[in-house]
Design a protein around this motif. Structure first.
Motif, PDB file in Angstrom:
ATOM      1  N   LYS A  56     -61.326 -69.229 -25.428  1.00 41.78           N
ATOM      2  CA  LYS A  56     -62.142 -70.376 -25.044  1.00 41.78           C
ATOM      3  C   LYS A  56     -61.784 -71.589 -25.888  1.00 41.78           C
ATOM      4  CE  LYS A  56     -66.816 -71.426 -23.631  1.00 41.78           C
ATOM      5  NZ  LYS A  56     -68.227 -70.963 -23.561  1.00 41.78           N
ATOM      6  N   VAL A  57     -61.453 -71.373 -27.200  1.00 41.49           N
ATOM      7  CA  VAL A  57     -61.044 -72.478 -28.068  1.00 41.49           C
ATOM      8  C   VAL A  57     -59.748 -73.092 -27.549  1.00 41.49           C
ATOM      9  CG1 VAL A  57     -60.190 -73.050 -30.376  1.00 41.49           C
ATOM     10  CG2 VAL A  57     -62.247 -71.666 -30.108  1.00 41.49           C
ATOM     11  N   ARG A  58     -58.828 -72.245 -27.115  1.00 42.82           N
ATOM     12  CA  ARG A  58     -57.559 -72.738 -26.605  1.00 42.82           C
ATOM     13  C   ARG A  58     -57.748 -73.516 -25.302  1.00 42.82           C
ATOM     14  NH1 ARG A  58     -55.834 -67.551 -28.298  1.00 42.82           N
ATOM     15  NH2 ARG A  58     -56.041 -66.789 -26.145  1.00 42.82           N
ATOM     16  N   MET A  59     -58.566 -72.975 -24.383  1.00 44.56           N
ATOM     17  CA  MET A  59     -58.717 -73.578 -23.062  1.00 44.56           C
ATOM     18  C   MET A  59     -59.606 -74.819 -23.089  1.00 44.56           C
ATOM     19  SD  MET A  59     -56.783 -71.668 -21.261  1.00 44.56           S
ATOM     20  CE  MET A  59     -57.199 -72.273 -19.645  1.00 44.56           C
ATOM     21  N   ASP A  60     -60.712 -74.772 -23.815  1.00 46.79           N
ATOM     22  CA  ASP A  60     -61.670 -75.876 -23.787  1.00 46.79           C
ATOM     23  C   ASP A  60     -61.388 -76.941 -24.852  1.00 46.79           C
ATOM     24  OD1 ASP A  60     -62.826 -74.444 -21.775  1.00 46.79           O
ATOM     25  OD2 ASP A  60     -64.549 -73.741 -22.935  1.00 46.79           O
ATOM     26  N   LEU A  61     -61.020 -76.470 -26.053  1.00 48.25           N
ATOM     27  CA  LEU A  61     -60.850 -77.422 -27.149  1.00 48.25           C
ATOM     28  C   LEU A  61     -59.386 -77.767 -27.418  1.00 48.25           C
ATOM     29  CD1 LEU A  61     -63.475 -75.967 -29.648  1.00 48.25           C
ATOM     30  CD2 LEU A  61     -63.797 -77.716 -27.884  1.00 48.25           C
ATOM     31  N   LEU A  62     -58.476 -77.038 -26.735  1.00 47.71           N
ATOM     32  CA  LEU A  62     -57.031 -77.298 -26.867  1.00 47.71           C
ATOM     33  C   LEU A  62     -56.572 -77.208 -28.328  1.00 47.71           C
ATOM     34  CD1 LEU A  62     -56.736 -80.325 -24.401  1.00 47.71           C
ATOM     35  CD2 LEU A  62     -56.411 -77.882 -23.915  1.00 47.71           C
ATOM     36  N   ILE A  63     -56.978 -76.155 -29.001  1.00 47.52           N
ATOM     37  CA  ILE A  63     -56.612 -75.906 -30.399  1.00 47.52           C
ATOM     38  C   ILE A  63     -55.751 -74.653 -30.452  1.00 47.52           C
ATOM     39  CG2 ILE A  63     -57.438 -75.403 -32.722  1.00 47.52           C
ATOM     40  CD1 ILE A  63     -60.007 -76.899 -32.034  1.00 47.52           C
ATOM     41  N   ASP A  64     -54.648 -74.752 -31.177  1.00 42.88           N
ATOM     42  CA  ASP A  64     -53.761 -73.606 -31.335  1.00 42.88           C
ATOM     43  C   ASP A  64     -54.436 -72.557 -32.215  1.00 42.88           C
ATOM     44  OD1 ASP A  64     -51.657 -71.893 -31.341  1.00 42.88           O
ATOM     45  OD2 ASP A  64     -50.417 -73.064 -32.734  1.00 42.88           O
ATOM     46  N   THR A  65     -54.414 -71.293 -31.756  1.00 43.31           N
ATOM     47  CA  THR A  65     -55.111 -70.225 -32.479  1.00 43.31           C
ATOM     48  C   THR A  65     -54.161 -69.176 -33.055  1.00 43.31           C
ATOM     49  OG1 THR A  65     -55.406 -68.978 -30.422  1.00 43.31           O
ATOM     50  CG2 THR A  65     -57.173 -70.504 -31.034  1.00 43.31           C
ATOM     51  N   GLN A  66     -52.839 -69.527 -33.117  1.00 43.44           N
ATOM     52  CA  GLN A  66     -51.902 -68.531 -33.654  1.00 43.44           C
ATOM     53  C   GLN A  66     -52.131 -68.303 -35.144  1.00 43.44           C
ATOM     54  OE1 GLN A  66     -47.883 -69.654 -32.684  1.00 43.44           O
ATOM     55  NE2 GLN A  66     -48.098 -69.052 -30.526  1.00 43.44           N
ATOM     56  N   LYS A  67     -52.444 -69.377 -35.854  1.00 43.59           N
ATOM     57  CA  LYS A  67     -52.714 -69.256 -37.279  1.00 43.59           C
ATOM     58  C   LYS A  67     -54.148 -69.651 -37.554  1.00 43.59           C
ATOM     59  CE  LYS A  67     -47.996 -70.275 -38.842  1.00 43.59           C
ATOM     60  NZ  LYS A  67     -47.148 -71.162 -39.685  1.00 43.59           N
ATOM     61  N   LEU A  68     -54.918 -68.699 -38.116  1.00 38.27           N
ATOM     62  CA  LEU A  68     -56.324 -68.962 -38.436  1.00 38.27           C
ATOM     63  C   LEU A  68     -56.434 -69.404 -39.881  1.00 38.27           C
ATOM     64  CD1 LEU A  68     -57.951 -65.876 -36.633  1.00 38.27           C
ATOM     65  CD2 LEU A  68     -57.560 -68.182 -35.726  1.00 38.27           C
ATOM     66  N   ASP A  69     -55.866 -70.612 -40.175  1.00 34.49           N
ATOM     67  CA  ASP A  69     -55.828 -71.118 -41.542  1.00 34.49           C
ATOM     68  C   ASP A  69     -56.799 -72.290 -41.691  1.00 34.49           C
ATOM     69  OD1 ASP A  69     -54.574 -72.928 -39.944  1.00 34.49           O
ATOM     70  OD2 ASP A  69     -52.583 -72.684 -40.870  1.00 34.49           O
ATOM     71  N   GLU A  70     -56.613 -73.047 -42.822  1.00 29.74           N
ATOM     72  CA  GLU A  70     -57.522 -74.162 -43.096  1.00 29.74           C
ATOM     73  C   GLU A  70     -57.385 -75.268 -42.059  1.00 29.74           C
ATOM     74  OE1 GLU A  70     -56.948 -75.560 -47.038  1.00 29.74           O
ATOM     75  OE2 GLU A  70     -57.680 -73.700 -47.977  1.00 29.74           O
ATOM     76  N   GLU A  71     -56.112 -75.474 -41.593  1.00 32.15           N
ATOM     77  CA  GLU A  71     -55.899 -76.507 -40.577  1.00 32.15           C
ATOM     78  C   GLU A  71     -56.651 -76.172 -39.301  1.00 32.15           C
ATOM     79  OE1 GLU A  71     -52.230 -78.762 -38.261  1.00 32.15           O
ATOM     80  OE2 GLU A  71     -51.808 -77.225 -39.789  1.00 32.15           O
ATOM     81  N   PHE A  72     -56.644 -74.886 -38.901  1.00 32.94           N
ATOM     82  CA  PHE A  72     -57.391 -74.446 -37.708  1.00 32.94           C
ATOM     83  C   PHE A  72     -58.887 -74.701 -37.891  1.00 32.94           C
ATOM     84  CE2 PHE A  72     -59.999 -70.988 -35.997  1.00 32.94           C
ATOM     85  CZ  PHE A  72     -59.808 -71.170 -34.637  1.00 32.94           C
ATOM     86  N   GLU A  73     -59.371 -74.387 -39.105  1.00 33.91           N
ATOM     87  CA  GLU A  73     -60.801 -74.572 -39.367  1.00 33.91           C
ATOM     88  C   GLU A  73     -61.191 -76.036 -39.308  1.00 33.91           C
ATOM     89  OE1 GLU A  73     -61.662 -72.714 -43.048  1.00 33.91           O
ATOM     90  OE2 GLU A  73     -61.354 -70.664 -42.297  1.00 33.91           O
ATOM     91  N   LYS A  74     -60.292 -76.928 -39.837  1.00 31.11           N
ATOM     92  CA  LYS A  74     -60.603 -78.355 -39.803  1.00 31.11           C
ATOM     93  C   LYS A  74     -60.665 -78.875 -38.372  1.00 31.11           C
ATOM     94  CE  LYS A  74     -58.703 -79.491 -44.374  1.00 31.11           C
ATOM     95  NZ  LYS A  74     -57.651 -80.260 -45.106  1.00 31.11           N
TER      96      LYS A  74
END
Length: 384
Positions: free
Chosen positions: A320-338
């Protein structure tokens, strides 16, 4: 105003106009039927006689709407007068009258016909009928020779024939083309007397209201003694028991009743033709997806595989994060959290804690508990 209402209004107005024309142009017709009804004001009713009878008998008249058979079975009467006017009595009632006369009462029968065996016992065998258009009724007593009545409307022309000896003729019918015939007789019966008059028209409304006719009626009834007179009227038994008798007897109400019925028929006719049939209610197909999900959830809960359930929830959230928010989820690091914090506006502490549970869920070797599943599910639902 819809079209159907306009049609009804036009039909109603047309009907009312037609009825109004009929009412304006109609001519009153006289009812010449010989009804001998005490409530009728038609020419051959007894309304006038019923109103004047108390004067004739000095207020000693008692009107009885029972049959003589029923009345005398319930009442023991001393000697009295009996009056019967065109009353359709049965044989048992006639016999009761004869019993009273034999005991000393007097009976006056103003009738055109009585049972043959009763007439035979009184003293005559038959009655004669003439078809003259006009005749005169007179009494034979000389003191009444100037009192007579002229019948010029539908006389019955009845008279007695084959009179037995001992029967006294008190009155007769005089016609132009026929010999005089007896129409009023007296018969001694036991201790009393029976008076029979076979022309009841002389006491109807039409003749009582003619000048000079009342005196003849007074002369006829003068033969009865000055004592109580029981008059067996038939008005009560002749009244119709039909539930619409009052409406149909009143012209205005009768017209209103027929208009109502006509309008009802028209309403049913047009309504039946134009009314759409009732469309049956079709229940929509039920969405069973929620029930399916609940069933699957209950199955996983019963199996107790909380790790697998956390993994599926984490994968669903990341998708859902990928489809709705267009955020890459391959790496669940600090950049993903920001990025997730910027897109959702949720506190960083909540994002960090949710990321921790996602990583734990995706780690096949991690140990999870039921509380971890519940907490992760609550956090992920709050973020998105």
């Amino acid at each position: 105003m819809n079209k159907t209402f306009k049609i009804y209004a036009v039909i109603f107005i047309v009907v009312m106009i037609i009825l109004a024309l009929f009412e304006v142009n109609k001519t009153e017709s006289t009812d010449w039927r010989k009804n001998f009804d005490i409530n009728q004001k038609s020419p051959f009713g007894l309304f006038v006689f019923a109103g004047e009878i108390n004067g004739l008998f000095k207020n000693k008249v008692k009107k009885i709407d029972q049959t003589p058979y029923d009345y005398y079975n319930q009442n023991q009467k001393k000697q009295h007068n009996i009056l019967v006017i065109e009353n359709d009595l049965d044989k048992q009632s006639w016999n009761k009258i004869l019993d009273q006369v034999s005991g000393g009462s007097d009976a006056m029968l103003i009738v055109t016909d009585i049972p043959k065996d009763i007439s035979d016992s009184i003293g005559y065998y038959d009655s004669k009928i003439s078809f003259e258009d006009e005749n005169v009724l007179k009494l034979t007593d000389t003191q009444y020779q100037n009192d007579f009545i002229r019948l010029d409307k539908f006389p019955s022309g009845r008279g007695f024939t084959f009179i037995k000896p001992g029967v006294e003729v008190l009155g007769k019918t005089v016609e132009k083309n026929n010999t005089d015939q007896a129409n009023f007789i007296r018969v001694k019966f036991g201790k009393g007397n029976i008076y029979v008059h076979c022309e009841p028209l002389f006491i109807t409304n039409y003749y009582l209201l003619k000048r000079g006719s009342v005196q003849y009626a007074q002369d006829v009834f003068s033969y009865l003694g000055d004592r109580e007179t029981v008059w067996f009227v038939e008005g009560g038994s002749k009244n119709s028991q039909f539930f619409l008798r009052f409406i149909l007897s009143n012209p205005a109400l009768k017209y209103a009743w027929w208009i109502f019925l006509g309008g009802l028929v028209l309403f049913i006719f047009f309504n039946a033709k134009r009314k759409q049939r009732i469309v049956p209610v079709t229940e929509p197909l039920r969405n069973t997806s929620v029930d399916f999900v609940k069933s699957i959830g209950n199955l996983y809960l019963q199996e107790g595989d909380f790790h697998d359930m956390m993994a599926k929830k984490a994968q669903y959230f990341l998708n859902k994060v990928r489809m709705d928010l267009l955020i890459d989820t391959q790496k669940l690091d600090e950049e993903f959290e920001k990025k997730l914090q910027l897109k959702t506006g949720k506190p960083m502490e909540m994002i960090s804690e949710a990321t921790h549970f996602i990583k734990k869920a995706l780690d096949p070797y991690a140990s999870v508990m039921k509380e971890d599943l519940a907490k992760m599910n609550r956090l992920l639902d709050q973020i998105i």
